[in-house]
Scaffold this motif. Structure first.
Motif, short mmCIF file in Angstrom:
data_model
loop_
_atom_site.label_atom_id
_atom_site.label_comp_id
_atom_site.label_asym_id
_atom_site.label_seq_id
_atom_site.Cartn_x
_atom_site.Cartn_y
_atom_site.Cartn_z
N ARG A 5 0.82 -1.21 0.00
CA ARG A 5 0.00 0.00 0.00
C ARG A 5 0.87 1.27 0.00
O ARG A 5 0.54 2.25 -0.65
N LYS A 6 1.96 1.24 0.74
CA LYS A 6 2.86 2.40 0.79
C LYS A 6 3.49 2.66 -0.58
O LYS A 6 3.63 3.79 -1.03
N VAL A 7 3.88 1.55 -1.25
CA VAL A 7 4.51 1.70 -2.58
C VAL A 7 3.52 2.30 -3.56
O VAL A 7 3.84 3.19 -4.36
N LEU A 8 2.26 1.82 -3.49
CA LEU A 8 1.24 2.34 -4.40
C LEU A 8 0.98 3.81 -4.14
O LEU A 8 0.85 4.62 -5.06
N LEU A 9 0.90 4.21 -2.85
CA LEU A 9 0.66 5.61 -2.50
C LEU A 9 1.80 6.51 -2.98
O LEU A 9 1.58 7.60 -3.52
N LEU A 10 3.04 6.01 -2.81
CA LEU A 10 4.21 6.79 -3.25
C LEU A 10 4.21 6.97 -4.76
O LEU A 10 4.52 8.04 -5.29
N SER A 11 3.83 5.90 -5.47
CA SER A 11 3.77 5.99 -6.93
C SER A 11 2.75 7.02 -7.39
O SER A 11 2.99 7.79 -8.34
N ILE A 12 1.59 7.03 -6.72
CA ILE A 12 0.56 8.00 -7.08
C ILE A 12 1.05 9.43 -6.83
O ILE A 12 0.84 10.33 -7.65
N MET A 13 1.77 9.66 -5.72
CA MET A 13 2.29 11.00 -5.41
C MET A 13 3.31 11.46 -6.44
O MET A 13 3.32 12.62 -6.87
N VAL A 14 4.16 10.51 -6.86
CA VAL A 14 5.17 10.85 -7.88
C VAL A 14 4.50 11.23 -9.18
O VAL A 14 4.88 12.20 -9.86
N LEU A 15 3.46 10.46 -9.55
CA LEU A 15 2.74 10.76 -10.78
C LEU A 15 2.06 12.13 -10.72
O LEU A 15 2.07 12.90 -11.69
N VAL A 16 1.45 12.47 -9.58
CA VAL A 16 0.82 13.78 -9.42
C VAL A 16 1.85 14.89 -9.51
O VAL A 16 1.65 15.93 -10.14
N TRP A 17 3.02 14.68 -8.87
CA TRP A 17 4.09 15.72 -8.88
C TRP A 17 4.60 15.95 -10.29
O TRP A 17 4.80 17.09 -10.72
N LEU A 18 4.81 14.85 -11.05
CA LEU A 18 5.27 14.97 -12.43
C LEU A 18 4.24 15.70 -13.29
O LEU A 18 4.59 16.50 -14.16
N PHE A 19 2.96 15.41 -13.05
CA PHE A 19 1.91 16.06 -13.83
C PHE A 19 1.89 17.57 -13.56
O PHE A 19 1.77 18.39 -14.47
N MET A 20 2.03 17.96 -12.28
CA MET A 20 2.04 19.37 -11.92
C MET A 20 3.26 20.08 -12.51
O MET A 20 3.18 21.21 -13.01
#
Length: 396
Positions: free
Chosen positions: A16-31
């Motif tokens: 779950r932590k890995v999935l959450l971190l991946s989502i955060m990275v994707l959001v940061w890259l999009f921004m």
């Protein structure tokens, strides 16, 4: 019911932590990707819109410089802020005479400076035009790259005022007399007298007495051997009479021109110790300058041609200074009343301007035999001067 493979993989806390971190990275890259375009395009977009607006390059540079200047002033403590520079003549106004103005080449004595149109009082601060208008809040003071070093009564004031029409020339109005009278005050004092200039502009000054000052060439060379020198020369006989006329207007009780010219009237021996005579021995003074500066660094302007063809002489000066020929025939008109050319528009003015009345004095009548004796005296020196400058001024 059996769990799906995805739910099985996400069931553990680590997954779950890995999935959450991946989502955060994707959001940061999009921004980051979304912001990169607008953020990086701000200066370029402004610049492009500036170019498309058709604003002149000079105006764009000046406006950016002015903006930078305001930002710098805003960050500077009040006690350290400098007032905008104004190029004003700080010398006393010239003494007005009733004599008819006929001589464009009459320069004021070192302690005085000319006003345009003979208006008494201090000369007003010029309303600058072109590039020079933006040096009010920016630019810096520099030592002069070019100096009008002489000669007295040759036409140096006229040349300087004509040159000040050029937007790439900034000149101090009053004569600094640094290299002959104020050298002990140091280069810092001298630099502080100069107007502020922007990159590409030339700082100038004029002091006619430099040409006959023995120490001046070495002192200017010590400042910079790259300094360009301009000498305005004139028929030495006419120059001597003009010199005497100026002194006579200040001291009406001085001896006659003839008595000052000769050591002995009977023998006709010329008194070379009299400054009015001595200045006209151009070859002697030039020899001193050539010890420190090559001939290619000295331009000789004809005082006579400043009257007959001002645009032609100004063209030579602009070429010598490496400037575009901006000052042309369109800047001059011949004033029939005064008998010499005037500017259609002087620096900072939309009206025609001629040199003031103090710049034209009626010469006294000199006996023909005195004039001829002076011509005979100057002839060999003139011939040598023609050879040294590779130019025949046709004074004989």
């Amino acid at each position: 019911m059996e769990n799906s493979p995805l739910s099985a993989r996400c069931s553990g806390p680590v997954q779950r932590k890995v999935l959450l971190l991946s989502i955060m990275v994707l959001v940061w890259l999009f921004m980051l990707y979304s912001c990169a375009g607008p953020c990086s395009g701000v200066p370029g977009g402004l610049l492009e819109s500036y170019r498309e607006s058709g604003a002149p390059v000079v105006a764009r540079r000046a406006e950016r410089a002015d903006l930078l200047s305001r930002l710098m002033v805003a960050k500077t403590p009040p006690q350290q802020q400098q007032q905008p520079w104004e190029d004003v003549d700080d010398e006393e106004p010239p003494v007005r005479t009733a004599a008819a103005s006929r001589d464009l080449l009459d320069d004021e004595p070192p302690e005085r400076t000319a006003n345009w149109d003979g208006v008494p009082g201090r000369a007003p601060a010029p309303q600058l035009s072109g590039l020079s208008s933006f040096s009010n809040g920016s630019g810096s003071k520099k030592l002069p790259q070019a100096i009008i070093i002489g000669v007295k009564k040759g036409g140096t004031r006229a040349l300087l005022e004509f040159l000040r029409v050029h937007p790439d020339i900034r000149a101090v109005g009053a004569e600094p007399h640094f290299f002959d009278r104020n050298y002990d005050k140091g280069l810092g004092w001298y630099r502080d007298l100069m107007p502020k200039t922007l990159e590409g502009q030339i700082t100038m000054e004029k002091t006619p007495s430099y040409f006959v000052t023995k120490e001046a060439p070495a002192r200017i060379a010590a400042m910079s051997r790259a300094t360009k020198l301009i000498v305005v020369v004139r028929d030495p006989v006419t120059r001597a009479i003009s010199d005497y006329t100026q002194t006579l207007s200040k001291k009406p009780d001085i001896p006659s021109f003839q008595s000052l010219t000769f050591k002995n009237r009977t023998t006709g021996l010329i008194d070379t110790s009299w400054s009015a005579v001595q200045i006209g021995v151009y070859a002697k003074h030039l020899d001193n300058w050539l010890q420190y500066f090559p001939a290619r660094q000295i331009l000789f302007v004809s005082g006579e041609r400043l009257i007959s063809d001002p645009a032609g002489e100004l063209g030579r000066v602009q070429d010598f200074l490496g400037l575009k020929r901006i000052i042309t025939d369109k800047h001059f008109y011949f004033n029939q009343t005064k008998g010499f050319p005037c500017l259609k528009k002087a620096e900072g003015s939309s009206k025609p301007h001629c040199l003031g009345k103090t710049k034209g004095r009626t010469h006294p009548d000199i006996r023909p035999e005195v004039v001829q004796r002076l011509r005979d005296f100057y002839r060999p020196f003139n011939m040598k001067f023609y050879q040294m400058t590779a130019h025949n001024f046709a004074w004989d």
